[in-house]
Design an enzyme around this catalytic site. Sequence first.
Site: not given
Length: 457
Positions: A259, A283, A311, A328
């Site tokens: 769109c 993260c 990270h 993690d």
Amino acid sequence: MRAESASTLVLWFGASALTLSRAEIGETTSLARWRARLCALTGIAPDLQYLCWVSWCSDLEPPLRVGPEMRADGGLPVEEALPALVALAEARAELLGPARGSSHSSLLLLRRDESSAKSLAFMMRVLQQWQQARCLDERAVEQVRASGVVPVARLEQAAEDHLSSIVRSELRDEAASGDAAEISGAFPITEICLTAAVVVEALRWFKREHFQWVHRPACERCGEEAVRLVGLDAPTELEAVHAAGRVEVYECSPSERGCGQLLRFPRYNDAVYLLTQGRRGRCGEWAQAFALALRVCSVPRVRLVFDFEDHIWTEFWSESSEMWIHADPCEEVLHEPHLYSRGWGKALSWVIAVEVGRDACYLEDRSRVYIPSEGWPSMKQRQERVAGDISVATGLLRLLSALSGGEFHEATHATVVEPPEASASGSERQTSLRPRQSGALEWIASRGENGPAPTNP
């Protein structure tokens, strides 16, 4: 570390603080002459001295203020004719403004060069990460706990069931080996760390059921996923309510299926909102929300850990092993500190842990934990490229912690001891050091996190 007294001031140079008395500064000596005194103390020539105030005030946002360079030839209100103490006091007052909270200050002396500029930028980036961590306080924990969004009872029950299965298995093994006569009753459940078992269950729930990874947001109007990043924008007033630091702007593909609408993807830093309502991100959002979820599950100490190669993850404290354990949520991995270096193939430089849920800045340099020992020589070179002189950068981390009333530590060796509670995750524990799993394949490859480069035979 207090500099409010008119009779002394603290000068931070290198990795230590010098407390200077009024007699050592001089009551009427100009700042230019005082620089000669600093040269005698530090060996930095007056024309190479970068002198500025660094102040921490609890009611400021951000709490740390780094003033501009103070010069005797103009700039800040420092005049040759003014006594040095008066000039320094005026500069500090201008830096803090109308702040009312408790404050701690130090006069920072650096060598004016590119390396020192890198070190200052390095310290400010660490402060940004700490600002995320400080939002995970007890009030946030109670707010999320009241919402019921974290299935605490379910996770704790699953952890207890898993530990019980381990106990039964050990009893069967001992009975089969002929040692059953020595066993009186069930194996003491307290000898296995329940905390680690809860973390394992939380990792599974968070990744598989609760949080969503966002590479590019799908169009909310037509559902099209073929969107492209067109730029960044400042957060709106509504987005700023949930601490959006920046907003990524995407365009929906103007094709037959799309769109053409512009889409906003705010990068929120409000852990409560992320965990209870937002429930998506990359993260940074994952680590903040997961850390808060662990606190809600009564994991007593949790902290954020980030590398300077973009990270971020979490660690929790193991009382039984007396060590911090890597967890993690993006990868659903427990206690694999070499995942990033050996699995993803990342050339890490700095890895910094930031304590969660405290007003003071508690920091630890974890670089030698997450980088294998064979990579330490090249690690130092990368650290210098990022933060300039390593000793100066480390000194600034100590300064940041000391001003806030916290502490700084350095991990000097890798975590090589397998924690006894690692067995709590059973056979499903992630043991292979794989390339990155979270994110689109082309995005992972563009970041160089798709595994180490092949070596020539």
